[in-house]
Structure formats: C-alpha cells, structure tokens
Scaffold this active site. Structure first.
Site, PDB file in Angstrom:
ATOM      1  N   SER A 159       8.832  60.486 155.965  1.00 13.86           N
ATOM      2  CA  SER A 159      10.198  60.074 155.633  1.00 13.86           C
ATOM      3  C   SER A 159      11.197  61.156 156.040  1.00 13.86           C
ATOM      4  CB  SER A 159      10.281  59.730 154.151  1.00 13.86           C
ATOM      5  OG  SER A 159      11.469  59.044 153.838  1.00 13.86           O
ATOM      6  N   ASP A 254       9.338  48.251 155.581  1.00 16.62           N
ATOM      7  CA  ASP A 254      10.055  49.508 155.357  1.00 16.62           C
ATOM      8  C   ASP A 254      11.409  49.413 156.044  1.00 16.62           C
ATOM      9  OD1 ASP A 254      10.928  52.134 155.104  1.00 16.62           O
ATOM     10  OD2 ASP A 254       9.258  53.018 156.210  1.00 16.62           O
ATOM     11  N   HIS A 284       7.440  51.474 152.414  1.00 15.58           N
ATOM     12  CA  HIS A 284       7.824  52.876 152.565  1.00 15.58           C
ATOM     13  C   HIS A 284       7.237  53.686 151.406  1.00 15.58           C
ATOM     14  CE1 HIS A 284      10.304  56.174 154.068  1.00 15.58           C
ATOM     15  NE2 HIS A 284      10.392  56.535 152.803  1.00 15.58           N
TER      16      HIS A 284
END
Length: 326
Positions: A159, A254, A284
C-alpha cells in the site's frame, strides 16, 4: 469474482465487533484511527523465532529520528530486505508489522529491516520518503554485517509502503545506488487520481474505501497540486526505464487495483523485468492480515520464492565470473 469466504467472514466479524455505531476511519482523527488500527495487532500472533533481533534509531533528513527493527533469521541470512509498511502514511508501526516481518525473514532467508518511518499529518510528505531513503542507505551500509559480502538488497512494501518502495527504486536509479536486486510492490499507491474505475466499484469499498484513501492523501500531502510529483505519485514519472526488476501484486477488489496495474504495465513498457499477479477474491490489505487470511500466506510464499530465486541467480553469476577469472 466475489470476495472469498475467508475475507467475507473476516469483514463480518470486524463489523460485529465494532458495532452499529462505529465511525468509519475517514471520519476519525489520526490519533483515533491509530488506536483503532492498533487494536488488531494481537490477532496476528507473535511470528517465528529469529536468530537475532536488533533495533536502531536513525536520524532523518531534518534531524528528527525514527526507528527500524532488524530481524535476522537462522540459518545465516543470504540477503537484506528493507520492508516499508502500509497504513496510508498515517497509520502503522513496528508492532503492527512485526509478525509479517518475522514471517518474511523466516521464509525468504533474508535479514529484514522493518522501517517505522515518521507519519503524517505530524510529518507530511516528503518525510516518509526521506526516512525510507535513510533506512535504505543504512541497510546498504550494513548489508555485509547482516548477510555477508555481496548480499543482494531488496526493497518492498504494501500500500503506502509499496508507494515508498517504488520511489526508492526511482531514487536508486537517479542517485546511482544502492543497487537493488528487486522491488516488491504489494497493492501499491502509485497515483493520486480518484477517477479510476476501481475507485468506484461497490465491491471494492472494504477496508480501504475511496473516502479513506482521500483522507490519507489529505493528511500526507494536503496541497493536491503537488501530488503529481513522481516521489508522491511514481506513475507520473516521465521515465521509468532502468529500474530494478519489479514484483507487483494487486487485489481484485481494491480501490488501488487499477493504478497498481497501470504501474506494472508502464514498467514493462519501459523495458523493465516485471512479474505481475492480480490476486483473485481479495480486498486491499489482505497481505498484512497475516495468520488471518489464507491469501496472505500464499503471497508470502511467492515473495519468499522470488527472493530465493534472485539469490540463486546472483550466486550463479558470481561463480561464472570466478570461473572466467580462473
């Protein structure tokens, strides 16, 4: 494909534990959000035992300090892996990612340098970038001590940490090193553009929603006109040629899926070696849910296998040079 059953059960359990009156994270203050995120840390377990663990305090570009934790597995490690954790540049710490770092060290055979870069909004962009760069240089300087002479150096993250890892690869090219054997980008943030289709798909609004991603950017880099800088949005870099080989994973459900896949494709078109995987049925954040979601272990095994392959290739190349010299 819909979210898999393990993910649906995880989300349902989380919703029941939070209760009907729970605020979404994007309506919390950073302090409240950090407390909420840290509440899950004990669910990850303690992780494998290490040969040794050491902590260091590094001094950043502006004189401020931050921590790193180094997990050295047994037997003797053969490489060094700098891991930059996720959390939207606002959340996350050593404790929350300790189990993941231990698993990475145990399975890959690398000494893992887990970096607790400073967080926004107290330390907005470019603090996280500069701290990551300081940690990368530290790891390169200590690689021989940690893993032996000529130990390959890897950088990776998930991320926001994937964003920082991509930026480290760009910097290492621009500044002539440290040389990276590979960059591992797990559902990375690569662009501050909320108009992509993956941001609007209803099934993608799970742990990371479009509103929460905007909340993260608003804390990390409040001035939206500067978010196109390549060290904030690496997808905006004019030239992506000559970078370390990339290993890119996206999650099917995501909001960041499209920008991660766009980045993998741009890297490939620029002539870089790219291994890409879209993980089906996943949301995610699944990789950091160690010991909670089976797909986390699947990707961990794939990452560890790639590290072992790269180390073997480096050894073969070294022996080939020795044979020629002989």
């Amino acid at each position: 494909m819909a979210l898999d059953q393990a993910t649906l059960a995880f989300l349902q359990a989380g919703a029941e534990a939070a209760g009907p009156d729970a605020l979404p994270m994007w309506r919390m203050s950073p302090a409240e959000a950090r407390t909420a995120a840290a509440a899950m840390n004990t669910a990850f377990g303690s992780g494998p035992a290490m040969g040794s663990t050491e902590e260091h305090t590094l001094t950043g570009w502006d004189g401020g300090t931050f921590r790193i934790r180094v997990h050295v597995p047994l037997p003797a490690p053969h490489s060094v892996f700098i891991y930059l954790h996720g959390g939207g540049w606002v959340l996350g710490d050593l404790e929350g990612y300790d189990t993941l770092a231990r698993q990475l060290a145990d399975k890959s055979g690398a000494a893992v340098v887990l970096v607790e870069y400073r967080k926004a909004p107290e330390h907005p962009f470019p603090a996280a970038v500069e701290d990551a760069w300081t940690a990368l240089q530290w790891a390169a300087a200590h690689a021989t001590r940690l893993a032996g002479a000529d130990a390959p150096l890897f950088v990776g993250g998930d991320s926001a940490g994937g964003n920082l890892a991509a930026v480290m690869a760009l910097r290492s090219r621009e500044r002539g090193g440290p040389a990276l054997a590979r960059q591992f980008l797990i559902y990375p943030v690569t662009d501050a553009d909320f108009s992509r289709a993956s941001y609007a798909e209803p099934q993608n609004q799970t742990l990371l929603t479009a509103e929460l991603m905007q909340w993260f950017w608003d804390h990390y880099l409040p001035d939206a006109q500067h978010r196109t800088a390549p060290e904030a949005s690496p997808l905006r870099a004019a030239d992506l040629a000559g970078l370390a080989p990339a290993f890119v994973v996206t999650a099917e459900h995501d909001v960041l899926r499209d920008e991660g896949e766009d980045y993998a494709e741009r890297l490939r078109r620029a002539g870089n070696e790219v291994e890409f995987h879209r993980w089906p049925g996943q949301m995610h954040g699944f990789f950091s849910r160690v010991n909670l979601l089976p797909a986390s272990a699947e990707v961990m095994d794939l990452v560890a296998g790639a590290v072992h392959d790269d180390v073997a290739d480096a050894l073969d190349a070294r022996f080939a040079v020795l044979r020629v010299d002989a």
